[in-house]
Design a protein around this motif. Structure first.
Motif, PDB file in Angstrom:
ATOM      1  N   GLY A   1      60.990  21.576  26.173  1.00 12.29           N
ATOM      2  CA  GLY A   1      62.190  22.282  26.636  1.00 12.29           C
ATOM      3  C   GLY A   1      61.849  23.678  27.106  1.00 12.29           C
ATOM      4  N   PHE A   2      60.976  24.361  26.361  1.00 14.96           N
ATOM      5  CA  PHE A   2      60.601  25.736  26.708  1.00 14.96           C
ATOM      6  C   PHE A   2      59.777  25.776  27.992  1.00 14.96           C
ATOM      7  CE2 PHE A   2      59.837  30.088  26.292  1.00 14.96           C
ATOM      8  CZ  PHE A   2      58.485  30.364  26.431  1.00 14.96           C
ATOM      9  N   THR A   3      58.879  24.818  28.134  1.00 10.40           N
ATOM     10  CA  THR A   3      58.037  24.790  29.333  1.00 10.40           C
ATOM     11  C   THR A   3      58.895  24.706  30.600  1.00 10.40           C
ATOM     12  OG1 THR A   3      56.277  23.736  28.065  1.00 10.40           O
ATOM     13  CG2 THR A   3      56.162  23.536  30.463  1.00 10.40           C
ATOM     14  N   ALA A   4      60.020  24.015  30.483  1.00  9.80           N
ATOM     15  CA  ALA A   4      60.898  23.838  31.650  1.00  9.80           C
ATOM     16  C   ALA A   4      61.547  25.150  32.080  1.00  9.80           C
ATOM     17  CB  ALA A   4      61.978  22.808  31.324  1.00  9.80           C
ATOM     18  N   ILE A   5      61.659  26.123  31.152  1.00 12.37           N
ATOM     19  CA  ILE A   5      62.365  27.367  31.516  1.00 12.37           C
ATOM     20  C   ILE A   5      61.496  28.609  31.351  1.00 12.37           C
ATOM     21  CG2 ILE A   5      64.612  26.425  30.912  1.00 12.37           C
ATOM     22  CD1 ILE A   5      64.498  28.023  28.282  1.00 12.37           C
ATOM     23  N   LYS A   6      60.268  28.421  30.916  1.00 15.97           N
ATOM     24  CA  LYS A   6      59.402  29.560  30.577  1.00 15.97           C
ATOM     25  C   LYS A   6      59.276  30.564  31.730  1.00 15.97           C
ATOM     26  CE  LYS A   6      54.564  30.505  29.362  1.00 15.97           C
ATOM     27  NZ  LYS A   6      53.289  29.910  28.876  1.00 15.97           N
TER      28      LYS A   6
ATOM     29  N   SER B   1      61.969  37.866  23.261  1.00 13.32           N
ATOM     30  CA  SER B   1      61.635  36.987  22.133  1.00 13.32           C
ATOM     31  C   SER B   1      61.611  35.529  22.583  1.00 13.32           C
ATOM     32  CB  SER B   1      62.673  37.166  21.016  1.00 13.32           C
ATOM     33  OG  SER B   1      62.718  38.524  20.605  1.00 13.32           O
ATOM     34  N   LEU B   2      62.590  35.158  23.401  1.00 18.44           N
ATOM     35  CA  LEU B   2      62.608  33.767  23.894  1.00 18.44           C
ATOM     36  C   LEU B   2      61.387  33.508  24.768  1.00 18.44           C
ATOM     37  CD1 LEU B   2      63.987  31.040  24.124  1.00 18.44           C
ATOM     38  CD2 LEU B   2      65.419  31.958  25.952  1.00 18.44           C
ATOM     39  N   GLY B   3      61.035  34.486  25.578  1.00 17.55           N
ATOM     40  CA  GLY B   3      59.866  34.347  26.453  1.00 17.55           C
ATOM     41  C   GLY B   3      58.565  34.234  25.689  1.00 17.55           C
TER      42      GLY B   3
END
Lengths: 143, 204
Positions: free
Chosen positions: A12-17, A128-130
């Protein structure tokens, strides 16, 4: 099964990183890795740090990362709900006192909060999300 | 929106979930001579507990005419989800119709995996269908006679044929398989058993 949820979080993170990191203009600061990398944390303190960091992301990060992009918001929701399902499993360890916090991990987590509070809320949350892959890498490497 | 603008909200909202693919369905709202469009939103446990019970639209299912929506990509955690649908005709809009009860992907129904067993000379092979990243396969195999020593193999990568064993000439070997989904810690029932014979004659 926590590991499988981490795998789902990572996809999921890779899709928005790239999108999320592009929203973070402050390149000279890190929330999770300043002044010391998570990799310096002793294994005995690992559970405590993970438990605190999951609470940190749930309470202080995801809710301040709303964007104008519906796709990004949906992915953040996926990540947040996966975090919640892991957090509930970690809670079981925490409740059975298998997740004790030593001096070092308490200091490390205080530093992370200080880094976070050094920025305005939205910038701190987006940064932090990044940095989520820093947390995921550390969790997977120190299994 | 005026009072007469109100449309009936969609009814019979339900989930069809098989092998970790989840679909929301509902009965159509029928208005003579009109095209009714529907929009779907979801709410995870995180949204209820941490984000003011907010709802998130699924843009692939915004103002659609179909009465089904693929929600697989958004149901991506093992927590309880709420789902809702509303109807629109131009400026007229219905109230939300909400799924009765929560949906958790742990309740998905798991079917036995399609499987093809191959005897390639003395090699026992099995072909399994790729069912997505969440799936692993537990494959059981055994020599039929004289004794039933059952062996098993956990298979994650099914992009190529899986080699199970080297067979004894002329003997029969049998195979059956089930899927396993680690994120929900559940398995399907076993597939039908398939048996093949190794080439060559049996040694006496």
């Amino acid at each position: 099964r926590i590991l499988m949820s981490v795998t789902e979080i990572r996809s999921g993170f890779t899709a928005i990183k790239a999108n999320i990191q592009a929203r973070d203009p402050i390149r000279t600061l890190s929330i999770l890795s300043h002044p010391q990398s998570l990799h310096k944390v002793k294994s005995s303190d690992r559970c405590c740090i993970i438990h605190n960091l999951f609470n940190f992301y749930m309470d202080k990060v995801f809710k301040h990362c709303q964007t104008e992009d519906s796709y990004i918001n949906r992915k953040i929701s996926s990540i947040a709900n996966s975090f919640l399902s892991i957090k509930k499993k970690l809670e079981q360890c925490h409740n059975q006192n298998k997740c004790l916090c030593g001096q070092e991990s308490t200091e490390k987590f205080k530093q992370i909060l200080a880094n976070y509070e050094g920025l305005n809320i939205t910038s701190a949350a987006i940064k932090s999300l990044g940095e989520l892959d820093i947390l995921l890498d550390w969790m997977e490497k120190s299994r | 929106l005026g009072e007469d603008a109100l449309l009936p909200s969609p009814q019979n909202i339900s989930i069809l979930s098989t092998n970790m693919r989840h679909f929301l369905t509902w009965s159509p709202v029928t208005i003579q001579g009109e095209t009714v469009r529907y929009s779907v939103e979801f709410q995870g446990e995180y949204e209820r507990e941490y984000a003011n019970e907010s709802w998130i639209p699924i843009c692939e299912c915004s103002l659609i005419t179909a009465t089904v929506c693929n929600i697989t990509e958004d149901i991506s955690a093992t927590v309880a989800y709420n789902l809702r649908v509303r109807a629109d005709i131009g400026a007229r809009r219905s109230q939300w119709g909400t799924l009765k009860g929560f949906f958790n992907r742990i309740t998905t129904s798991l079917t036995p995996p399609p499987m093809k067993v191959i005897a390639d000379g003395y090699h026992l092979l099995v072909e399994l269908k790729d069912m997505g990243p969440a799936f692993q396969f537990c494959v059981l195999y055994w020599k039929k006679e004289p004794y039933w020593l059952m062996q098993w193999k956990m298979v994650k990568d099914v992009s190529s044929t899986v080699h199970l064993d080297t067979m004894e000439a002329g003997h029969d070997y049998c195979v059956k398989a089930q899927t396993y989904v680690e994120t929900i810690n559940r398995s399907s029932s076993f597939s039908q058993t398939q048996c093949v014979r190794a080439q060559g004659g049996r040694s006496l």
